[in-house]
Design an enzyme around this catalytic site. Structure first.
Site, PDB file in Angstrom:
ATOM      1  N   ASP A  25      46.835  37.069  45.754  1.00  0.00           N
ATOM      2  CA  ASP A  25      46.877  37.479  44.357  1.00  0.00           C
ATOM      3  C   ASP A  25      48.305  37.803  43.953  1.00  0.00           C
ATOM      4  O   ASP A  25      48.804  38.907  44.166  1.00  0.00           O
ATOM      5  CB  ASP A  25      45.985  38.701  44.137  1.00  0.00           C
ATOM      6  CG  ASP A  25      45.963  39.117  42.672  1.00  0.00           C
ATOM      7  OD1 ASP A  25      46.337  38.284  41.820  1.00  0.00           O
ATOM      8  OD2 ASP A  25      45.582  40.263  42.392  1.00  0.00           O
ATOM      9  N   LYS A  82      52.711  40.300  39.602  1.00  0.00           N
ATOM     10  CA  LYS A  82      52.874  41.631  40.158  1.00  0.00           C
ATOM     11  C   LYS A  82      54.336  41.880  40.516  1.00  0.00           C
ATOM     12  O   LYS A  82      55.100  40.946  40.764  1.00  0.00           O
ATOM     13  CB  LYS A  82      52.037  41.761  41.439  1.00  0.00           C
ATOM     14  CG  LYS A  82      50.534  41.720  41.239  1.00  0.00           C
ATOM     15  CD  LYS A  82      49.828  41.761  42.585  1.00  0.00           C
ATOM     16  CE  LYS A  82      48.321  41.723  42.437  1.00  0.00           C
ATOM     17  NZ  LYS A  82      47.776  42.956  41.855  1.00  0.00           N
ATOM     18  N   ASP A 133      46.066  39.287  35.978  1.00  0.00           N
ATOM     19  CA  ASP A 133      46.016  40.075  37.209  1.00  0.00           C
ATOM     20  C   ASP A 133      44.708  40.874  37.327  1.00  0.00           C
ATOM     21  O   ASP A 133      44.548  41.641  38.270  1.00  0.00           O
ATOM     22  CB  ASP A 133      47.216  41.026  37.281  1.00  0.00           C
ATOM     23  CG  ASP A 133      47.404  41.631  38.655  1.00  0.00           C
ATOM     24  OD1 ASP A 133      46.967  41.006  39.645  1.00  0.00           O
ATOM     25  OD2 ASP A 133      47.978  42.728  38.755  1.00  0.00           O
ATOM     26  N   ARG A 143      37.267  40.347  38.939  1.00  0.00           N
ATOM     27  CA  ARG A 143      36.047  40.455  38.135  1.00  0.00           C
ATOM     28  C   ARG A 143      35.671  39.111  37.507  1.00  0.00           C
ATOM     29  O   ARG A 143      34.504  38.858  37.223  1.00  0.00           O
ATOM     30  CB  ARG A 143      36.230  41.543  37.075  1.00  0.00           C
ATOM     31  CG  ARG A 143      37.309  41.291  36.056  1.00  0.00           C
ATOM     32  CD  ARG A 143      37.797  42.569  35.376  1.00  0.00           C
ATOM     33  NE  ARG A 143      38.551  43.396  36.309  1.00  0.00           N
ATOM     34  CZ  ARG A 143      39.036  44.609  36.002  1.00  0.00           C
ATOM     35  NH1 ARG A 143      38.834  45.115  34.796  1.00  0.00           N
ATOM     36  NH2 ARG A 143      39.721  45.291  36.879  1.00  0.00           N
TER      37      ARG A 143
END
Length: 503
Positions: free
Chosen positions: A272, A279, A349, A353
Site C-alpha cells: 500500500d 503515503k 489511501d 474498505r
C-alpha cells in the site's frame, strides 16, 4: 528503450526456504538432554525432575535468591545440577483465577535458548492438554524468517522433547489440533513477512494453492481483473488498476459440515503506497504487511481444514497492490461496486474498505452465509485508540461482538469493542455518490471504516468487523512471536468459526 516486459525486475531475491527449526517429540521418560526446562506455576519443582536432596537445596536457594514465584515472564538458570548440565526454570502462572499459560512459558524458554545447540527437555506439564500447549508454544516461539539472509544455515541444534505422562495421547492431540493451528499461524506470518516484490496478488494465490493442495474438502475459485470488470466489481478493480499486477479475489471453501457457511473476508493489499494519495516515506516498508487480514483468513482456513473441523466456512481473500501510476484511480473518482452501490473516492489511501466492499458482496451473493466476519489492517486510528494490545471489534449487536471477544480471550488475541453510531453512519454518506471512502468527520477513523464496510453488509446478516491495524506486527520478541508478523487473527478466527453455528 523498450518498455519493461515483466512486472518488477524479474529476478527473485532468493531461492531457499527458512532455516529449519528444532524437531519436536513427546516422551514419558526424561530424555538425555543438555538443557532441562522446568515449567512451573509456583516454586515447587516438577515431580518428573529427579534430583537428590543436595541438588534440590541448591535449586531452592537459586529460586529464593531470584525472588522467583513461578509467574509468567520469570525465569532462573541453574548450572551443573546433579546430572543436569543446565536447568532453566520458567514461570507459567498468570493472575489469580486464570489457568497457567503453558504456551507462552514454553515459547519464552525456547527463545531464551535460541543460541544453544543442546537437546532440550521440557518438564512440568500436568496433563495431556498442557503438554500439547507446550509443543505449540515451542513451535511458534522458535518461528524464524531468514530465507534472505545469505549466511543463514540449517540448524544443528538438538531436538525438543516434551516430557510427561500420557505422551502418546499428547502427541495425538498435538498432531490433530495444535499442529495444524501452528502451521496456519506460521503460514500467515510467512506471507506477511515476505517482501512485496515476492508476494503480490497472483503469487499470494499460488502459495495458498500450494499449501492447500491435497487437503480434503477444500476448493478454490479465483477472479482476475478481467472477471471483475465483467461482473462490475469497480471497487476492487479500481484499487488494482494502478499496478501492472492486477487485483484478484480468491474464494476458499472448506466443507467440513453441511448447512450454510460462515464467511470470512480478509483485506489483502500486498503493498500500500497510498496510490495517488501517496503515503510519507517513514516506515512505508511496513505496508508490505497491509495484507495481514488476507493472510489471517487463509491461515485459519488451513488450520480448520487440516484439523478436520466440523464446520462449513468460506473465505473471501481480496487482493490488490495499491500503486500510483498513469492508470491509477484518482481522488474524486466515483466507482460502482458489484452491489450497484457507488463510492466517491476521497482518498486513494483508504483502499482496504474498497476491496472488502466487493469481496463481501460476492461472498454474500454466491455463498449465502449465515454470518460474516471481516478482518483488516484498516485504520491507523484504531492504534491510537487501543495501542498494541487489542484489535478493535465492531458489530451491530453486542452478542456478535461478544462472540469474537470470547474467542480472542481464549486464544490470547484480544479484542476491544468500539462504537458504531447513527451519526458516524451518516458521516460516510457522499454528496455525489452513495458513500465516500474518507473525510468522514466527525466519525472517528476506525468507526468510519467500520460503517463504510457495514454499508455493504445486509442488515439481517450477523456481522463482525475486526480492525487489526495496531496488532499485526511485533516490534520486539513476544513469547509466541519473534519480532515481525504476529500472524494475528489465525487463532482467533479458528476459535470463532468452531463455536459459531447457524441459529
Amino acid at each position: 528503450m523498450a518498455a519493461q516486459d515483466v512486472p518488477g525486475s524479474g529476478i527473485a531475491p532468493g531461492t531457499r526456504e527458512n532455516s529449519s527449526a528444532r524437531s519436536l517429540g513427546f516422551s514419558e521418560e526424561m530424555a538425555q538432554a543438555g538443557v532441562v526446562v522446568a515449567v512451573v506455576s509456583g516454586t515447587d519443582l516438577p515431580t518428573d525432575l529427579t534430583l537428590d536432596s543436595s541438588a534440590r537445596e541448591r535449586v531452592a536457594k537459586a529460586v529464593s535468591d531470584a525472588k522467583f514465584e513461578g509467574k509468567l515472564g520469570q525465569s532462573v538458570n541453574v548450572y551443573a545440577v546433579g546430572d543436569i548440565e543446565h536447568l532453566l526454570i520458567v514461570g507459567a502462572a498468570r493472575d489469580e483465577g486464570q489457568a497457567p499459560d503453558w504456551r507462552s512459558a514454553a515459547g519464552s524458554a525456547i527463545q531464551a535458548l535460541s543460541s544453544s545447540k543442546a537437546a532440550i527437555a521440557l518438564v512440568g506439564a500436568p496433563d495431556v492438554a498442557a503438554m500439547a500447549d507446550m509443543a505449540f508454544g515451542v513451535t511458534l516461539g522458535q518461528y524464524r524468517f531468514d530465507r534472505y539472509k545469505s549466511d543463514a544455515k540449517p540448524t544443528e541444534a538438538g531436538p525438543v522433547t516434551i516430557v510427561g505422562g500420557q505422551a502418546a495421547a499428547a502427541s495425538a492431540l498435538w498432531q490433530s489440533r495444535h499442529q495444524p493451528l501452528a502451521e496456519g499461524v506460521a503460514f500467515a506470518r510467512d506471507l506477511v513477512n515476505e517482501p512485496a516484490n515476492v508476494v503480490y496478488p497472483e503469487s499470494f494465490i499460488a502459495r495458498a494453492r500450494e499449501k492447500l493442495a491435497g487437503v480434503d474438502r477444500i476448493s478454490i475459485e479465483v477472479l482476475d481483473q478481467a472477471d471483475m470488470r465483467r461482473l462490475g466489481m469497480g471497487a476492487i478493480a479500481g484499487v488494482g488498476q494502478g499496478s501492472p499486477r492486477g487485483a484478484r479475489l480468491m474464494m476458499i471453501t472448506y466443507r467440513g459440515a453441511g448447512g450454510p457457511p460462515l464467511a470470512l473476508a480478509g483485506k489483502g493489499i500486498t503493498f500500500d503506497s497510498g496510490g495517488i494519495s501517496i503515503k510519507p516515506n517513514t516506515n512505508m516498508w511496513e505496508m508490505k504487511g497491509d495484507m495481514s487480514g488476507a493472510a489471517a483468513v487463509t491461515g485459519a482456513m488451513l488450520s480448520l481444514a487440516k484439523s478436520k473441523a466440523p464446520v462449513h466456512v468460506v473465505a473471501a481473500v481480496a487482493l490488490a497492490e495499491n500503486m500510483p501510476g498513469g492508470n491509477a484511480q484518482r481522488p474524486g473518482d466515483v466507482v460502482r461496486t458489484l452491489s450497484g452501490k457507488t463510492i466517491e473516492i476521497r482518498s486513494t489511501d483508504a483502499e482496504g474498505r474498497l476491496v472488502l466492499s466487493d469481496a463481501i458482496e460476492y461472498a454474500v451473493q454466491q455463498k449465502k452465509p449465515f454470518a460474516l466476519v471481516d478482518i483488516a489492517t484498516l485504520t491507523g486510528s484504531v492504534g491510537v485508540a487501543l495501542g498494541p494490545e487489542f484489535a478493535g471489534v465492531f458489530a451491530r449487536k453486542d452478542e456478535y461482538a461478544n462472540r469474537a471477544i470470547a474467542a480472542g480471550r481464549a486464544t490470547g488475541e484480544h479484542l476491544w469493542a468500539l462504537p458504531l453510531h447513527p451519526n458516524y453512519r451518516d458521516a460516510v454518506k457522499s454528496d455525489i455518490a452513495d458513500v465516500k471512502n474518507s473525510d468522514a468527520s466527525p466519525a472517528p477513523g476506525a468507526s468510519a471504516g467500520a460503517h463504510f464496510i457495514e454499508y455493504f453488509v445486509p442488515e439481517d446478516l450477523p456481522w463482525v468487523h475486526i480492525d487489526m491495524a495496531s496488532v499485526d506486527r511485533a516490534a520486539t520478541n513476544l513469547p509466541l512471536v519473534p519480532a515481525g508478523s504476529r500472524g494475528f487473527g489465525v487463532m482467533l478466527l479458528d476459535e470463532l468459526v468452531r463455536n459459531w453455528r447457524p441459529q
